[in-house]
Design a protein around this motif. Structure first.
Motif, PDB file in Angstrom:
ATOM      1  N   ARG A  79      -9.070   1.502  -7.533  1.00 40.36           N
ATOM      2  CA  ARG A  79      -8.722   0.795  -6.297  1.00 40.36           C
ATOM      3  C   ARG A  79      -7.279   0.358  -6.446  1.00 40.36           C
ATOM      4  NH1 ARG A  79     -10.820  -3.858  -4.322  1.00 40.36           N
ATOM      5  NH2 ARG A  79     -10.517  -3.114  -2.199  1.00 40.36           N
ATOM      6  N   LEU A  80      -6.438   0.782  -5.506  1.00 36.63           N
ATOM      7  CA  LEU A  80      -5.002   0.533  -5.610  1.00 36.63           C
ATOM      8  C   LEU A  80      -4.501  -0.193  -4.372  1.00 36.63           C
ATOM      9  CD1 LEU A  80      -2.240   2.861  -6.911  1.00 36.63           C
ATOM     10  CD2 LEU A  80      -2.059   2.043  -4.546  1.00 36.63           C
ATOM     11  N   MET A  81      -3.679  -1.205  -4.607  1.00 33.99           N
ATOM     12  CA  MET A  81      -3.001  -1.904  -3.519  1.00 33.99           C
ATOM     13  C   MET A  81      -1.527  -1.541  -3.544  1.00 33.99           C
ATOM     14  SD  MET A  81      -2.364  -6.007  -2.921  1.00 33.99           S
ATOM     15  CE  MET A  81      -3.961  -6.446  -2.213  1.00 33.99           C
ATOM     16  N   ASP A  82      -1.005  -1.111  -2.391  1.00 38.37           N
ATOM     17  CA  ASP A  82       0.414  -0.807  -2.245  1.00 38.37           C
ATOM     18  C   ASP A  82       1.024  -1.910  -1.389  1.00 38.37           C
ATOM     19  OD1 ASP A  82       2.904   0.415  -2.105  1.00 38.37           O
ATOM     20  OD2 ASP A  82       2.319   1.701  -0.424  1.00 38.37           O
ATOM     21  N   VAL A  83       1.908  -2.708  -2.006  1.00 36.61           N
ATOM     22  CA  VAL A  83       2.443  -3.905  -1.359  1.00 36.61           C
ATOM     23  C   VAL A  83       3.801  -3.618  -0.720  1.00 36.61           C
ATOM     24  CG1 VAL A  83       3.043  -6.326  -1.685  1.00 36.61           C
ATOM     25  CG2 VAL A  83       1.261  -5.290  -3.093  1.00 36.61           C
ATOM     26  N   GLY A  84       4.004  -4.140   0.488  1.00 34.23           N
ATOM     27  CA  GLY A  84       5.245  -3.864   1.200  1.00 34.23           C
ATOM     28  C   GLY A  84       5.366  -2.388   1.497  1.00 34.23           C
ATOM     29  N   SER A  85       4.281  -1.817   1.956  1.00 29.70           N
ATOM     30  CA  SER A  85       4.156  -0.361   2.061  1.00 29.70           C
ATOM     31  C   SER A  85       5.049   0.255   3.127  1.00 29.70           C
ATOM     32  CB  SER A  85       2.693   0.002   2.349  1.00 29.70           C
ATOM     33  OG  SER A  85       2.471   1.367   2.170  1.00 29.70           O
ATOM     34  N   GLY A  86       5.483  -0.543   4.107  1.00 30.52           N
ATOM     35  CA  GLY A  86       6.353  -0.012   5.151  1.00 30.52           C
ATOM     36  C   GLY A  86       5.656   1.089   5.927  1.00 30.52           C
ATOM     37  N   GLY A  87       6.246   2.273   5.907  1.00 31.00           N
ATOM     38  CA  GLY A  87       5.647   3.412   6.590  1.00 31.00           C
ATOM     39  C   GLY A  87       4.592   4.127   5.766  1.00 31.00           C
ATOM     40  N   GLY A  88       4.162   3.494   4.655  1.00 26.87           N
ATOM     41  CA  GLY A  88       3.090   4.074   3.842  1.00 26.87           C
ATOM     42  C   GLY A  88       3.556   4.738   2.574  1.00 26.87           C
ATOM     43  N   LEU A  89       4.640   4.224   2.016  1.00 32.33           N
ATOM     44  CA  LEU A  89       5.205   4.827   0.812  1.00 32.33           C
ATOM     45  C   LEU A  89       5.190   3.833  -0.344  1.00 32.33           C
ATOM     46  CD1 LEU A  89       8.097   6.248   2.916  1.00 32.33           C
ATOM     47  CD2 LEU A  89       6.528   7.716   1.636  1.00 32.33           C
ATOM     48  N   PHE A 143      -8.295  -5.337  -7.587  1.00 28.16           N
ATOM     49  CA  PHE A 143      -7.679  -4.018  -7.613  1.00 28.16           C
ATOM     50  C   PHE A 143      -7.370  -3.617  -9.046  1.00 28.16           C
ATOM     51  CE2 PHE A 143      -6.973  -5.263  -3.251  1.00 28.16           C
ATOM     52  CZ  PHE A 143      -7.111  -4.068  -2.542  1.00 28.16           C
ATOM     53  N   ASP A 144      -7.492  -2.321  -9.314  1.00 32.83           N
ATOM     54  CA  ASP A 144      -7.210  -1.799 -10.652  1.00 32.83           C
ATOM     55  C   ASP A 144      -5.718  -1.629 -10.899  1.00 32.83           C
ATOM     56  OD1 ASP A 144     -10.055  -1.133 -11.518  1.00 32.83           O
ATOM     57  OD2 ASP A 144      -9.912   0.042  -9.675  1.00 32.83           O
ATOM     58  N   VAL A 145      -4.989  -1.297  -9.836  1.00 27.58           N
ATOM     59  CA  VAL A 145      -3.540  -1.113  -9.917  1.00 27.58           C
ATOM     60  C   VAL A 145      -2.922  -1.713  -8.651  1.00 27.58           C
ATOM     61  CG1 VAL A 145      -1.609   0.526 -10.023  1.00 27.58           C
ATOM     62  CG2 VAL A 145      -3.745   1.029 -11.239  1.00 27.58           C
ATOM     63  N   ILE A 146      -1.835  -2.455  -8.828  1.00 30.07           N
ATOM     64  CA  ILE A 146      -1.059  -2.951  -7.696  1.00 30.07           C
ATOM     65  C   ILE A 146       0.338  -2.373  -7.836  1.00 30.07           C
ATOM     66  CG2 ILE A 146      -0.157  -4.960  -6.480  1.00 30.07           C
ATOM     67  CD1 ILE A 146      -2.501  -6.567  -7.553  1.00 30.07           C
ATOM     68  N   THR A 147       0.762  -1.658  -6.814  1.00 27.40           N
ATOM     69  CA  THR A 147       2.048  -0.979  -6.893  1.00 27.40           C
ATOM     70  C   THR A 147       2.957  -1.403  -5.756  1.00 27.40           C
ATOM     71  OG1 THR A 147       3.082   1.198  -7.235  1.00 27.40           O
ATOM     72  CG2 THR A 147       1.418   1.045  -5.503  1.00 27.40           C
ATOM     73  N   GLY A 168      -8.056  -6.797 -16.690  1.00 25.24           N
ATOM     74  CA  GLY A 168      -7.755  -5.538 -17.359  1.00 25.24           C
ATOM     75  C   GLY A 168      -6.901  -4.593 -16.532  1.00 25.24           C
ATOM     76  N   ALA A 169      -6.506  -5.023 -15.325  1.00 25.68           N
ATOM     77  CA  ALA A 169      -5.723  -4.164 -14.433  1.00 25.68           C
ATOM     78  C   ALA A 169      -4.229  -4.329 -14.692  1.00 25.68           C
ATOM     79  CB  ALA A 169      -6.058  -4.483 -12.980  1.00 25.68           C
ATOM     80  N   VAL A 170      -3.427  -3.548 -13.972  1.00 27.02           N
ATOM     81  CA  VAL A 170      -1.982  -3.531 -14.213  1.00 27.02           C
ATOM     82  C   VAL A 170      -1.210  -3.491 -12.895  1.00 27.02           C
ATOM     83  CG1 VAL A 170      -2.197  -2.365 -16.445  1.00 27.02           C
ATOM     84  CG2 VAL A 170      -1.912  -0.997 -14.356  1.00 27.02           C
ATOM     85  N   TRP A 171       0.064  -3.858 -12.999  1.00 27.99           N
ATOM     86  CA  TRP A 171       1.023  -3.628 -11.934  1.00 27.99           C
ATOM     87  C   TRP A 171       1.840  -2.393 -12.283  1.00 27.99           C
ATOM     88  CZ3 TRP A 171       0.520  -8.814 -13.695  1.00 27.99           C
ATOM     89  CH2 TRP A 171       0.114  -9.751 -12.733  1.00 27.99           C
ATOM     90  N   ALA A 172       2.249  -1.637 -11.261  1.00 25.36           N
ATOM     91  CA  ALA A 172       3.126  -0.487 -11.452  1.00 25.36           C
ATOM     92  C   ALA A 172       4.221  -0.566 -10.390  1.00 25.36           C
ATOM     93  CB  ALA A 172       2.349   0.824 -11.324  1.00 25.36           C
TER      94      ALA A 172
END
Length: 222
Positions: A79-89, A143-147, A168-172
């Motif tokens: 499960r991944l969260m993309d923060v400040g994704s804008g147009g989805g990037l 979430f497992d990863v927050i990017t 146990g999750a990480v930021w990327a």
């Protein structure tokens, strides 16, 4: 330049990154690029206007994150969260390239979140979701990863999202040049966090530095 011209360049970039993308995935990426270009004329999703430049600076740049993510996942769903994704990037690109990753794109601008939801519906991505909210005001979810991709300083990025990080999750965090000052600031402001790996990203066709910073808690954080 038409979609037919851009598709071979996208396929070549994916091959350079050792991504074994299917024809359907390549078609979806090109369809997403078309939607981004079309909606950008009204919604101002990105300052980049030319589809050819969008291909390299947005799609291929986001593709460079996929190999590190796959290594991290090691075959397990995420499960991944993309923060400040804008147009989805990079969130939309991740959702297209890896259906085992469930992606939630978060942005404070309503029209951008609406666009991402529209992309999920039009392209057919059940693993892509959109949230219109400040990330620190969202109900906490594991979430497992927050990017993020050039979203904020490392200190702000981790502070605003830490309540969403699963044990146990990480930021990327995707960045340009190695952010020495941001890493030093993070060490001062959040000593319970550790930048445990800085990975150089090679983006085919892009003459600019890119890196990926992996961050995790070294102690319990409140």
């Amino acid at each position: 330049m038409t979609d037919l011209d851009l598709r071979p360049r996208l396929a070549a970039a994916a091959e350079t990154l050792a991504l074994d993308l299917t024809d359907e995935q390549l078609d979806r990426l090109i369809a997403y690029l078309g939607l981004l270009s079309k909606w950008n004329k009204v919604y101002n999703l990105t300052a980049v206007r030319d589809p050819e430049a969008m291909l390299t600076q947005h799609l291929v740049d986001s593709l460079s994150l996929i190999p590190p993510l796959r290594r991290h996942a090691a075959g397990k769903p995420l499960r991944l969260m993309d923060v400040g994704s804008g147009g989805g990037l990079p969130g939309v690109v991740i959702a297209i390239c890896d259906p085992t990753i469930d992606v939630t794109c978060v942005d404070t601008v309503g029209k951008k979140a609406f666009f991402i939801a529209q992309v999920a519906a039009e392209i057919g991505l059940p693993n892509l979701h959109a949230e219109h909210s400040r990330v620190e005001q969202l109900k906490a979810a594991p979430f497992d990863v927050i990017t993020s991709r050039a979203f904020a300083s490392l200190s702000d990025f981790t502070e605003w999202t830490r309540m969403h990080l699963k044990p146990g999750a990480v930021w990327a965090a995707m960045k340009g040049q190695h952010p020495v000052d941001e890493i030093a600031e993070l060490a001062k402001r959040a000593p319970a966090l550790s930048v445990f790996h800085v990975e150089q990203l090679e983006v085919p066709g892009l003459d600019a530095q890119r890196c990926l910073l992996w961050i995790r808690p070294t102690a319990a954080i409140g």
